[in-house]
Motif scaffolding. Structure first.
Motif: not given
Length: 167
Positions: A2-5, A29-31, A42-47
């Motif tokens: 759904d694009g949120r996670r 949002g960000l995951d 520093a991080a991957y965005d898994a969204t």
């Protein structure tokens, strides 16, 4: 998704087989998933990622198709306990048209064993590299890559760093 996670979040000793995973929704949002190597920030965005796995082992992904996601799969392992064993098998998957990378394996153990097999997978049309693999500081590392195709990716087809050696 759904694009949120991420569409699927994995636990230890998980098999995912026979799925077609696509993200239909716009990212919202960000995951964030911390990157042990720091190679990609520093991080991957898994969204909008197809699969997310953090500090899990015993993964078996086969006969899946990942399309139109940011990452086909993000697998991160930063375990620092007494047994830092990481095992995973990826067989007969298609990681196609990811906005960033098809498959990311970013793992660092303080000791233990690294045992990964990537066989008969396709990485094509991804915005950056098809496969990004970074595995460091294990006592023993075994990586088998067999019958993999990588075509028309924006970055490297295969971007591999195993125990500090770049391939």
């Amino acid at each position: 998704g759904d694009g949120r996670r991420a569409t699927l979040t994995l636990d230890d000793n998980t098999t995912v087989a026979g799925f077609q995973i696509e993200s239909q929704g716009a990212a919202s949002g960000l995951d964030l998933v911390a990157s042990p190597s720091g190679r990609h920030g520093a991080a991957y965005d898994a969204t909008r990622a197809g699969i997310k796995s953090v500090n899990k082992s015993g993964l078996d992904l086969h006969d899946n198709t990942f399309r139109n996601v940011t990452y086909g799969a993000i697998v991160v392992d930063t375990l620092d306990g007494s047994d830092d064993t990481f095992t995973a098998t990826f067989h007969n998957n298609r990681f196609n048209d990811a906005g960033i990378q098809g498959l990311v394996l970013d793992t660092h153990g303080a000791s233990g064993t690294y045992d990964v097999t990537i066989a008969t997978n396709e990485f094509s049309g991804n915005g950056d590299s098809g496969l990004v693999l970074d595995a460091r500081t294990y006592d023993r590392a075994s990586l088998v890559i067999d019958s993999v195709t990588a075509n028309n990716n924006g970055g490297n087809g295969l971007d591999i760093n195993l125990q500090g050696n770049r391939y």
